[in-house]
Design an enzyme around this catalytic site. Structure first.
Site, mmCIF file in Angstrom:
data_model
loop_
_atom_site.group_PDB
_atom_site.id
_atom_site.type_symbol
_atom_site.label_atom_id
_atom_site.label_comp_id
_atom_site.label_asym_id
_atom_site.label_seq_id
_atom_site.Cartn_x
_atom_site.Cartn_y
_atom_site.Cartn_z
ATOM 1 C CE LYS A 21 -2.143 -1.114 3.830
ATOM 2 N NZ LYS A 21 -1.301 -2.384 4.140
ATOM 3 N NE ARG A 80 -5.224 -1.451 9.582
ATOM 4 C CZ ARG A 80 -4.040 -0.724 9.403
ATOM 5 N NH1 ARG A 80 -3.955 0.143 8.714
ATOM 6 N NH2 ARG A 80 -3.039 -1.555 9.713
ATOM 7 N NE ARG A 95 7.714 -2.588 6.298
ATOM 8 C CZ ARG A 95 6.318 -2.540 6.250
ATOM 9 N NH1 ARG A 95 5.561 -1.916 5.395
ATOM 10 N NH2 ARG A 95 5.603 -3.118 7.141
ATOM 11 N NE ARG A 124 5.652 -0.287 9.960
ATOM 12 C CZ ARG A 124 4.548 -0.582 9.196
ATOM 13 N NH1 ARG A 124 4.582 0.421 8.112
ATOM 14 N NH2 ARG A 124 3.693 -0.916 9.708
ATOM 15 N NE ARG A 165 1.804 -4.881 10.866
ATOM 16 C CZ ARG A 165 2.817 -4.838 10.298
ATOM 17 N NH1 ARG A 165 3.836 -5.259 10.674
ATOM 18 N NH2 ARG A 165 2.783 -4.082 9.134
HETATM 19 P P1 AP5 Z 1 4.927 -1.607 1.966
HETATM 20 O O1 AP5 Z 1 4.493 -0.998 0.786
HETATM 21 O O2 AP5 Z 1 5.561 -0.899 3.033
HETATM 22 O O3 AP5 Z 1 3.522 -2.356 2.231
HETATM 23 P P2 AP5 Z 1 2.059 -1.947 3.248
HETATM 24 O O4 AP5 Z 1 1.047 -2.452 2.665
HETATM 25 O O5 AP5 Z 1 2.270 -0.361 3.271
HETATM 26 O O6 AP5 Z 1 2.389 -2.655 4.583
HETATM 27 P P3 AP5 Z 1 2.055 -1.757 6.014
HETATM 28 O O7 AP5 Z 1 2.992 -2.938 6.876
HETATM 29 O O8 AP5 Z 1 2.893 -0.530 5.997
HETATM 30 O O9 AP5 Z 1 0.579 -2.134 6.289
HETATM 31 P P4 AP5 Z 1 -0.236 -1.938 7.761
HETATM 32 O O10 AP5 Z 1 -1.324 -1.924 7.190
HETATM 33 O O11 AP5 Z 1 0.135 -3.366 8.464
HETATM 34 O O12 AP5 Z 1 0.667 -0.734 8.481
HETATM 35 P P5 AP5 Z 1 0.238 0.436 8.868
HETATM 36 O O13 AP5 Z 1 1.360 1.464 8.849
HETATM 37 O O14 AP5 Z 1 -1.169 1.199 8.070
HETATM 38 O O15 AP5 Z 1 5.568 -2.699 1.225
HETATM 39 C C1 AP5 Z 1 6.166 -4.008 2.340
HETATM 40 C C2 AP5 Z 1 7.531 -4.314 1.885
HETATM 41 O O16 AP5 Z 1 7.159 -5.199 0.717
HETATM 42 C C3 AP5 Z 1 8.429 -3.379 1.585
HETATM 43 O O17 AP5 Z 1 9.799 -3.644 1.871
HETATM 44 C C4 AP5 Z 1 8.138 -3.138 -0.073
HETATM 45 O O18 AP5 Z 1 9.570 -2.703 -0.562
HETATM 46 C C5 AP5 Z 1 7.876 -4.452 -0.534
HETATM 47 N N1 AP5 Z 1 6.990 -4.701 -1.732
HETATM 48 C C6 AP5 Z 1 6.046 -3.639 -2.047
HETATM 49 N N2 AP5 Z 1 5.591 -4.159 -3.076
HETATM 50 C C7 AP5 Z 1 6.270 -5.347 -3.532
HETATM 51 C C8 AP5 Z 1 6.066 -6.198 -4.642
HETATM 52 N N3 AP5 Z 1 4.998 -6.075 -5.535
HETATM 53 N N4 AP5 Z 1 6.849 -6.988 -4.888
HETATM 54 C C9 AP5 Z 1 7.733 -7.377 -3.914
HETATM 55 N N5 AP5 Z 1 7.992 -6.619 -2.775
HETATM 56 C C10 AP5 Z 1 7.037 -5.578 -2.680
HETATM 57 O O19 AP5 Z 1 -0.457 0.302 10.474
HETATM 58 C C11 AP5 Z 1 0.495 0.055 11.380
HETATM 59 C C12 AP5 Z 1 -0.229 -0.027 12.664
HETATM 60 O O20 AP5 Z 1 -0.866 1.132 12.978
HETATM 61 C C13 AP5 Z 1 -1.316 -0.947 12.748
HETATM 62 O O21 AP5 Z 1 -1.011 -2.254 13.072
HETATM 63 C C14 AP5 Z 1 -2.363 -0.200 13.890
HETATM 64 O O22 AP5 Z 1 -1.931 -0.665 15.212
HETATM 65 C C15 AP5 Z 1 -2.044 1.054 13.644
HETATM 66 N N6 AP5 Z 1 -3.115 1.791 12.592
HETATM 67 C C16 AP5 Z 1 -3.060 2.337 11.248
HETATM 68 N N7 AP5 Z 1 -3.785 2.817 10.697
HETATM 69 C C17 AP5 Z 1 -4.835 2.516 11.708
HETATM 70 C C18 AP5 Z 1 -6.434 2.743 11.726
HETATM 71 N N8 AP5 Z 1 -6.925 3.164 10.797
HETATM 72 N N9 AP5 Z 1 -7.108 2.146 12.842
HETATM 73 C C19 AP5 Z 1 -6.473 1.712 13.869
HETATM 74 N N10 AP5 Z 1 -5.047 1.416 13.984
HETATM 75 C C20 AP5 Z 1 -4.217 1.841 12.958
HETATM 76 MG MG MG Z 2 2.370 1.086 4.650
#
Ligand code: AP5
Ligand code: MG
Length: 214
Positions: free
Chosen positions: A13, A88, A127, A160, A171
């Site tokens: 994402k 979410r 990552r 991270r 997660r």
């Molecule tokens: P990346 O692009 O970083 O993936 P991502 O989908 O953004 O993954 P996240 O881990 O950031 O998602 P998340 O939803 O768990 O975390 P968030 O920060 O929202 O890619 C991942 C890796 O793969 C990278 O190394 C990249 O280079 C690689 N990659 C990408 N595309 C690829 C491809 N096509 N092929 C190969 N490799 C590839 O949330 C974190 C925490 O915050 C949550 O757990 C929660 O506690 C809190 N939180 C956030 N938002 C909310 C909300 N709305 N409500 C409640 N809690 C929340």
């Molecule tokens: Mg992300």
């Protein structure tokens, strides 16, 4: 362009959001990034959110909703926005709809990145992120030019704190239980399209742009 990008942890994402916001010149609103910023600044919100994030569970809706309401009502969202990591759960989606209603706007499209769960753990654990600018790398799929250093500013790359294998598993489970029902929620609204996220980063971008151009 008022957009939401959905997908499990590690689906890509954040990686794809960077390219989408550049193309449409809209702000990237990532609740995860905003919460991590609060943690690094040591705000009250950051202190409250940290425990949940380190465990891989969701931060309570009450903390996240006001943050998003404030962010989408700023002037720079006039051309649209891309929400990443929000909503979410169904209750956040219902609140978002109510907020958009108040502003007299609708979501145009919801991008759903689909990736096999087995691939997600290895993507997240390999990552690395820049400690200064937050740029995302992957030691397997997208390595930096110089090991351990950001291509843009040369700062150290870090892991991270929620990218430990056991936390990523939590997660993914939280995503399955609480976030994946949003797929049907947005299908019913007619805004959602799927993208095969198991392809290369550039191929995924191409499919997203095609879906948005339709
Ligand atoms: P990346 O692009 O970083 O993936 P991502 O989908 O953004 O993954 P996240 O881990 O950031 O998602 P998340 O939803 O768990 O975390 P968030 O920060 O929202 O890619 C991942 C890796 O793969 C990278 O190394 C990249 O280079 C690689 N990659 C990408 N595309 C690829 C491809 N096509 N092929 C190969 N490799 C590839 O949330 C974190 C925490 O915050 C949550 O757990 C929660 O506690 C809190 N939180 C956030 N938002 C909310 C909300 N709305 N409500 C409640 N809690 C929340
Ligand atoms: Mg992300």
């Amino acid at each position: 362009m008022k957009l939401v990008i959905l997908g499990p942890p590690g689906a890509g994402k954040g990686t794809q959001s960077k390219k989408i916001v550049e193309r449409y010149n809209i702000p990237h609103i990532s609740t995860g990034d905003i919460l991590r910023e609060h943690i690094s600044l040591g705000t009250d919100l950051g202190k409250e959110a940290k425990g949940y994030m380190d465990q891989g569970t969701l931060v309570p809706d009450s903390l996240v909703l006001s943050l998003v309401q404030e962010r989408i009502s700023r002037d720079d969202t006039k051309n649209g926005f891309l929400l990443d990591g929000f909503p979410r759960n169904v209750s956040q989606a219902v609140s978002l709809d109510a907020e958009l209603d108040k502003l007299g706007i609708n979501l145009d499209k919801v991008i759903n990145i689909v990736v096999d769960p087995k691939e997600l753990i290895s993507r997240a654990t390999s990552r690395r992120v820049c400690s200064e600018c937050g740029a995302t790398y992957n030691v397997v799929a997208k390595p930096p030019k110089v090991e351990g250093k950001c291509d843009f500013d040369g700062a150290d790359l870090i892991t991270r704190s929620d990218d430990k294998e056991e936390t990523v598993s939590v997660r993914i489970q939280v995503y399955t239980d609480q976030t994946s029902p949003l797929i049907d929620y947005y299908k019913a609204q007619g805004t959602l399209f799927d993208v095969d996220g198991s392809q290369s980063i550039d191929e995924v971008t191409k499919d997203i742009f095609e879906g948005l151009d339709k």
